[in-house]
Design an enzyme around this catalytic site. Structure first.
Site, PDB file in Angstrom:
ATOM      1  N   GLU A   1     -58.087  18.959  39.695  1.00 17.88           N
ATOM      2  CA  GLU A   1     -59.367  18.515  40.267  1.00 17.88           C
ATOM      3  C   GLU A   1     -59.614  17.028  39.995  1.00 17.88           C
ATOM      4  O   GLU A   1     -60.661  16.635  39.470  1.00 17.88           O
ATOM      5  CB  GLU A   1     -60.521  19.389  39.745  1.00 17.88           C
TER       6      GLU A   1
ATOM      7  N   GLU B   1     -56.992  28.041  42.223  1.00 15.97           N
ATOM      8  CA  GLU B   1     -58.265  28.541  41.692  1.00 15.97           C
ATOM      9  C   GLU B   1     -59.015  29.186  42.845  1.00 15.97           C
ATOM     10  O   GLU B   1     -59.346  28.509  43.826  1.00 15.97           O
ATOM     11  CB  GLU B   1     -59.107  27.428  41.066  1.00 15.97           C
TER      12      GLU B   1
HETATM   13  O1  AHR Z   1     -62.486  27.913  36.633  1.00 13.52           O
HETATM   14  C1  AHR Z   1     -63.537  27.153  36.134  1.00 13.52           C
HETATM   15  C2  AHR Z   1     -63.460  25.694  36.521  1.00 13.52           C
HETATM   16  O2  AHR Z   1     -63.611  25.581  37.905  1.00 13.52           O
HETATM   17  C3  AHR Z   1     -62.166  24.981  36.254  1.00 13.52           C
HETATM   18  O3  AHR Z   1     -62.088  24.503  34.957  1.00 13.52           O
HETATM   19  C4  AHR Z   1     -62.197  23.847  37.214  1.00 13.52           C
HETATM   20  O4  AHR Z   1     -60.910  23.399  37.562  1.00 13.52           O
HETATM   21  C5  AHR Z   1     -63.008  24.392  38.372  1.00 13.52           C
HETATM   22  O5  AHR Z   1     -63.989  23.510  38.762  1.00 13.52           O
END
Ligand code: AHR
Length: 493
Positions: A175, A299
């Site tokens: 990110e 994610e």
């Molecule tokens: O999964 C929780 C958070 O969500 C992670 O640390 C981040 O990469 C995303 O914003």
């Protein structure tokens, strides 16, 4: 009962469904690593070298293929050298992203690699580009993978590991458009190119380098990034997308108490991922005509408000039948796009967001999402078949497709059909029109419950799959009943 037709062409074999699509994500966040996975060698909770035996067994049961670590945003502040050597000497740090708690680094590189060995999965290391250095990441790769005499290999040996590990998946940043440095795409692309240059393939180890891709619908990021990468040094880019029922990060809604409108809104937002995949892939194809760069959804999952009374920084949420339905929809979509989606990692494996496992002290429960992963596990490494369902609509104010499906064939010729019905009222009779293969013996399982039913530490068996007889064969047709709010898997020999 409503009628639907599922058309499957067994002669039209599409892409391989990489097992990595069924991957997981573990971060130093709340009770994911500590308590959830790692309890230490001296814990009364049964463990092997500190890893909970019950959790490892459960992750083996769903054939966990790959585990991403150490974050997430945590990775953007992680300095791996703090997590090696004698535990009593390891540096303590503040976990600034997640609750401001003290991280004692007792779970580090050796522990993570041991965890992956116990589960039998590939490690996926997320490197620190946000606040780290090129040298730090290059040395981590050397530490993990170099077989010979070198400063990092010698340090690894001193810490008790003679032989290097195999490391395939390496994320160059997390990110970086946000918690990983608030970078602009051009800046990140330069950083990516620089960092990856120094991440070497040592001693026969071959890195599969993953660039930080877009946040949800940030198509500009994908376009700029892809224009500056080449397939020689990039195997995939990542995509992050979370399903939030309300679409409002400040008030996401409860994991267990929700209206039918919120339920359908969650389903609608889960379906959004298909549009994201299609549009990002279109942009990727513009720059990478031969489709050499894959898309990794590293994610994904439902993100609700934390359970009342729990630390807001720990992101602990319960998991209901609604989560099972959205897991089923997501996994069907990933299967359907497995020509380009090469990996996906649900967030997160234990005790955080849409987990497959929840723990409390020595107790462990498998969530409805866990059961979907188990029912889908035979899609791993199978070949996607061309399939289409003339699905009807569900919902009232919010209208969504009622049925979601994907179909794959294994080398032995057996077919797995996974299908879910998110409609809370209507049952469907689905007639399978199978071309290119004769119907053999069938066996099925079903996960069915009320939309807000969940497994608790008092009763961990409320939502569980059972074997299912709700199908019949008539001539060359298979007729399957898919009840309201259910996930069904059927194997056809
Ligand atoms: O999964 C929780 C958070 O969500 C992670 O640390 C981040 O990469 C995303 O914003």
């Amino acid at each position: 009962m409503k009628q639907a037709k599922l058309y499957v062409n067994a002669a039209n074999r599409k892409s391989k469904i990489n097992k990595e699509i069924y991957g997981h994500f573990s971060e130093h966040l709340g009770r994911c690593i500590y308590e959830g996975i790692y309890v230490g060698e001296n814990s009364a909770i049964p463990n092997t070298n500190g890893m909970r035996n019950d959790v490892v067994e459960a992750l083996k049961e769903i054939k966990t293929p790959v585990l991403r670590w150490p974050g997430g945003c945590f990775a953007d502040e992680y300095h791996w050298k703090d997590g090696i050597g004698p535990k009593e000497d390891r540096k303590k740090m503040v976990n600034t992203n997640w609750g401001g708690v003290t991280e004692d680094n007792s779970f580090g590189t050796h522990e993570f690699m041991e965890l992956c060995e116990q589960i039998g999965c590939e490690p996926y290391i997320s490197g620190n580009v946000g606040s780290g250095t090129v040298q730090e990441l290059a040395e981590w790769v050397e530490y993990m993978t170099f077989d010979g005499i070198s400063p990092m290999a010698d340090l690894r040996k001193k810490n008790g590991r003679e032989k290097p590990w195999k490391l395939k998946y390496l994320g160059i940043g997390n990110e970086n458009w946000g918690c990983g440095g608030s970078m602009l795409p051009e800046y990140y692309a330069h950083e990516y190119r620089r960092y990856q240059t120094f991440c070497r393939n040592f001693s026969g180890n071959e890195l599969y380098k993953i660039a930080c891709g877009p946040n949800a619908a940030d198509y500009n990021w994908t376009d700029k990034l892809m224009s500056m990468l080449n397939t020689f040094h990039t195997k995939a880019i990542s995509l992050h997308y979370y399903t939030i029922p309300t679409g409002d990060w400040s008030k996401k809604g409860s994991a267990t108490e929700f209206s039918t409108e919120e339920y359908y809104k969650t389903i609608q937002n889960a379906y959004q991922i298909e549009e994201l995949i299609v549009k990002h892939c279109e942009i990727m194809s513009k720059h990478d005509k031969d489709h050499e760069i894959g898309l990794i959804v590293d994610e994904w999952g439902n993100w609700f408000d934390v359970e009342p009374g729990t630390n807001p920084g720990f992101l602990y949420q319960q998991n209901t039948m609604r989560d099972a339905i959205t897991a089923s929809i997501n996994l069907n979509i990933f299967n359907q796009h497995s020509d380009r989606v090469v990996m996906a990692n649900i967030a997160q494996v234990v005790n955080v967001l849409q987990s497959v496992i929840l723990t409390e002290g020595d107790k462990m429960i498998k969530t409805p999402t866990f059961h979907v992963f188990r029912m889908y596990r035979d899609h791993q490494e199978a070949t996607l078949l061309d399939s289409y369902i003339d699905s009807c609509e569900a919902g009232e104010e919010v209208i969504v497709p009622a049925l979601s499906q994907s179909v794959s064939i294994r080398e032995d010729g057996s077919i797995l059909i996974t299908i879910s019905n998110c409609d809370l009222q209507e049952e469907y009779e689905v007639t399978l029109d199978l071309v290119g293969k004769a119907l053999g013996d069938c066996s099925a399982e079903i996960l069915q419950s009320k939309m807000d039913a969940y497994n608790s530490f008092e009763d961990g068996h409320v939502v569980e799959p059972v074997s299912y007889e709700g199908y019949r064969v008539e001539g060359d047709k298979l007729i399957l009943t898919v009840p309201a709010c259910s996930v069904v898997s059927i194997k056809v020999k």
